[in-house]
Design a protein around this motif. Structure first.
Motif, PDB file in Angstrom:
ATOM      1  N   CYS A   1      11.629 -15.623  -6.787  1.00 30.39           N
ATOM      2  CA  CYS A   1      10.770 -14.443  -6.723  1.00 30.39           C
ATOM      3  C   CYS A   1      11.577 -13.258  -7.229  1.00 30.39           C
ATOM      4  CB  CYS A   1      10.293 -14.215  -5.292  1.00 30.39           C
ATOM      5  SG  CYS A   1       9.312 -12.722  -5.050  1.00 30.39           S
ATOM      6  N   ALA A   2      11.204 -12.759  -8.386  1.00 33.06           N
ATOM      7  CA  ALA A   2      11.890 -11.611  -8.972  1.00 33.06           C
ATOM      8  C   ALA A   2      11.250 -10.320  -8.475  1.00 33.06           C
ATOM      9  CB  ALA A   2      11.812 -11.687 -10.492  1.00 33.06           C
ATOM     10  N   ALA A   3      12.077  -9.391  -8.044  1.00 32.34           N
ATOM     11  CA  ALA A   3      11.580  -8.130  -7.490  1.00 32.34           C
ATOM     12  C   ALA A   3      11.964  -6.956  -8.370  1.00 32.34           C
ATOM     13  CB  ALA A   3      12.136  -7.930  -6.081  1.00 32.34           C
ATOM     14  N   SER A   4      11.106  -5.964  -8.407  1.00 32.17           N
ATOM     15  CA  SER A   4      11.396  -4.723  -9.125  1.00 32.17           C
ATOM     16  C   SER A   4      10.793  -3.571  -8.337  1.00 32.17           C
ATOM     17  CB  SER A   4      10.832  -4.761 -10.540  1.00 32.17           C
ATOM     18  OG  SER A   4       9.432  -4.929 -10.500  1.00 32.17           O
ATOM     19  N   GLY A   5      11.204  -2.368  -8.669  1.00 37.90           N
ATOM     20  CA  GLY A   5      10.701  -1.201  -7.962  1.00 37.90           C
ATOM     21  C   GLY A   5      11.696  -0.746  -6.918  1.00 37.90           C
ATOM     22  N   ARG A   6      11.230  -0.637  -5.670  1.00 35.52           N
ATOM     23  CA  ARG A   6      12.094  -0.190  -4.576  1.00 35.52           C
ATOM     24  C   ARG A   6      13.360  -1.028  -4.512  1.00 35.52           C
ATOM     25  NH1 ARG A   6      10.246   0.706   1.731  1.00 35.52           N
ATOM     26  NH2 ARG A   6      12.312   1.040   2.579  1.00 35.52           N
ATOM     27  N   THR A   7      14.450  -0.441  -4.084  1.00 35.06           N
ATOM     28  CA  THR A   7      15.718  -1.144  -4.033  1.00 35.06           C
ATOM     29  C   THR A   7      15.595  -2.441  -3.246  1.00 35.06           C
ATOM     30  OG1 THR A   7      16.864   0.957  -4.134  1.00 35.06           O
ATOM     31  CG2 THR A   7      18.142  -0.938  -3.455  1.00 35.06           C
ATOM     32  N   PHE A   8      15.858  -3.547  -3.928  1.00 33.44           N
ATOM     33  CA  PHE A   8      15.645  -4.877  -3.368  1.00 33.44           C
ATOM     34  C   PHE A   8      16.472  -5.101  -2.121  1.00 33.44           C
ATOM     35  CE2 PHE A   8      14.443  -9.215  -3.464  1.00 33.44           C
ATOM     36  CZ  PHE A   8      15.566 -10.000  -3.271  1.00 33.44           C
ATOM     37  N   ASN A   9      17.716  -4.614  -2.131  1.00 32.44           N
ATOM     38  CA  ASN A   9      18.596  -4.939  -1.018  1.00 32.44           C
ATOM     39  C   ASN A   9      18.345  -4.096   0.226  1.00 32.44           C
ATOM     40  OD1 ASN A   9      19.654  -2.527  -1.815  1.00 32.44           O
ATOM     41  ND2 ASN A   9      21.680  -3.298  -2.344  1.00 32.44           N
ATOM     42  N   THR A  10      17.235  -3.362   0.276  1.00 32.08           N
ATOM     43  CA  THR A  10      16.884  -2.616   1.482  1.00 32.08           C
ATOM     44  C   THR A  10      15.708  -3.244   2.217  1.00 32.08           C
ATOM     45  OG1 THR A  10      15.303  -1.123   0.395  1.00 32.08           O
ATOM     46  CG2 THR A  10      17.630  -0.479   0.370  1.00 32.08           C
ATOM     47  N   VAL A  11      15.138  -4.307   1.672  1.00 31.72           N
ATOM     48  CA  VAL A  11      13.955  -4.903   2.291  1.00 31.72           C
ATOM     49  C   VAL A  11      14.202  -6.347   2.690  1.00 31.72           C
ATOM     50  CG1 VAL A  11      12.327  -3.391   1.106  1.00 31.72           C
ATOM     51  CG2 VAL A  11      12.982  -5.562   0.052  1.00 31.72           C
ATOM     52  N   ALA A  12      13.527  -6.759   3.744  1.00 30.89           N
ATOM     53  CA  ALA A  12      13.500  -8.169   4.140  1.00 30.89           C
ATOM     54  C   ALA A  12      12.471  -8.888   3.279  1.00 30.89           C
ATOM     55  CB  ALA A  12      13.149  -8.297   5.612  1.00 30.89           C
ATOM     56  N   MET A  13      12.717 -10.165   3.053  1.00 27.01           N
ATOM     57  CA  MET A  13      11.851 -10.939   2.171  1.00 27.01           C
ATOM     58  C   MET A  13      11.391 -12.213   2.867  1.00 27.01           C
ATOM     59  SD  MET A  13      11.826  -9.223  -0.700  1.00 27.01           S
ATOM     60  CE  MET A  13      11.122 -10.457  -1.796  1.00 27.01           C
ATOM     61  N   GLY A  14      10.273 -12.739   2.411  1.00 22.42           N
ATOM     62  CA  GLY A  14       9.771 -13.958   3.020  1.00 22.42           C
ATOM     63  C   GLY A  14       8.959 -14.790   2.058  1.00 22.42           C
ATOM     64  N   TRP A  15       8.722 -16.027   2.474  1.00 25.09           N
ATOM     65  CA  TRP A  15       7.837 -16.948   1.758  1.00 25.09           C
ATOM     66  C   TRP A  15       6.711 -17.375   2.699  1.00 25.09           C
ATOM     67  CZ3 TRP A  15       8.096 -17.861  -3.341  1.00 25.09           C
ATOM     68  CH2 TRP A  15       9.298 -17.627  -3.999  1.00 25.09           C
ATOM     69  N   PHE A  16       5.521 -17.437   2.150  1.00 27.25           N
ATOM     70  CA  PHE A  16       4.342 -17.927   2.841  1.00 27.25           C
ATOM     71  C   PHE A  16       3.692 -18.976   1.960  1.00 27.25           C
ATOM     72  CE2 PHE A  16       3.657 -14.856   6.351  1.00 27.25           C
ATOM     73  CZ  PHE A  16       4.669 -13.967   6.050  1.00 27.25           C
ATOM     74  N   ARG A  17       2.773 -19.747   2.540  1.00 25.70           N
ATOM     75  CA  ARG A  17       2.033 -20.719   1.734  1.00 25.70           C
ATOM     76  C   ARG A  17       0.607 -20.844   2.261  1.00 25.70           C
ATOM     77  NH1 ARG A  17       5.191 -26.314   3.530  1.00 25.70           N
ATOM     78  NH2 ARG A  17       4.347 -26.461   5.669  1.00 25.70           N
ATOM     79  N   GLN A  18      -0.259 -21.257   1.351  1.00 23.38           N
ATOM     80  CA  GLN A  18      -1.660 -21.460   1.715  1.00 23.38           C
ATOM     81  C   GLN A  18      -2.155 -22.741   1.061  1.00 23.38           C
ATOM     82  OE1 GLN A  18      -4.324 -18.182   0.865  1.00 23.38           O
ATOM     83  NE2 GLN A  18      -5.766 -18.903   2.418  1.00 23.38           N
ATOM     84  N   ALA A  19      -2.518 -23.689   1.892  1.00 19.44           N
ATOM     85  CA  ALA A  19      -3.073 -24.953   1.417  1.00 19.44           C
ATOM     86  C   ALA A  19      -4.592 -24.813   1.308  1.00 19.44           C
ATOM     87  CB  ALA A  19      -2.710 -26.066   2.387  1.00 19.44           C
ATOM     88  N   PRO A  20      -5.220 -25.649   0.502  1.00 20.10           N
ATOM     89  CA  PRO A  20      -6.677 -25.569   0.346  1.00 20.10           C
ATOM     90  C   PRO A  20      -7.398 -25.696   1.685  1.00 20.10           C
ATOM     91  CG  PRO A  20      -5.732 -27.001  -1.312  1.00 20.10           C
ATOM     92  CD  PRO A  20      -4.624 -26.668  -0.366  1.00 20.10           C
TER      93      PRO A  20
END
Length: 121
Positions: A21-40
């Motif tokens: 997941c490539a991030a741009s905009g706000r400084t990346f190293n100041t935010v927490a990140m996560g992964w979610f998923r959605q099955a049919p």
């Protein structure tokens, strides 16, 4: 923060994939990140999260021991290494961001577009 997920595909059960997941905009190293998923036919669910420094991680029980979340703040990129994949891991995977680790798990502020992961038996 703008997020762009990639790396999805089709794999046989037992195989591996790595999402990015490539991030741009706000400084990346100041935010927490996560992964979610959605099955049919199912609601979107939390998969994993990582704090801004990368030292703290949280996993859903269903992926613990098989998936690993990591981040490279120098490259503004979040990763999800998925091993021992199962057919029930089939879903659209989304990356997300918020200011804190607890917030990104419960109410992400920013979302990327999804990337499809399909695991065949």
């Amino acid at each position: 923060v703008q997020l762009q997920a990639s790396g999805g595909g089709m794999v046989q059960a037992g195989g591996s994939l790595r999402l990015a997941c490539a991030a741009s905009g706000r400084t990346f190293n100041t935010v927490a990140m996560g992964w979610f998923r959605q099955a049919p036919g199912k609601e979107r669910e939390f998969v994993a999260a990582i704090g801004w420094s990368g030292t703290t991680t949280v996993y859903a029980d269903s992926v613990k021991g098989r998936f690993a979340i990591s981040r490279d703040n120098a490259k503004n990129t979040l990763y999800l290494q998925m091993n021992s994949l199962k057919p029930e891991d089939t879903a659209v995977y989304y990356c997300a961001a918020h200011t804190t680790l607890s917030a990104v798990q419960s109410r992400p502020q920013y979302w990327g577009q999804g990337t499809q992961v399909t695991v065949s038996s």
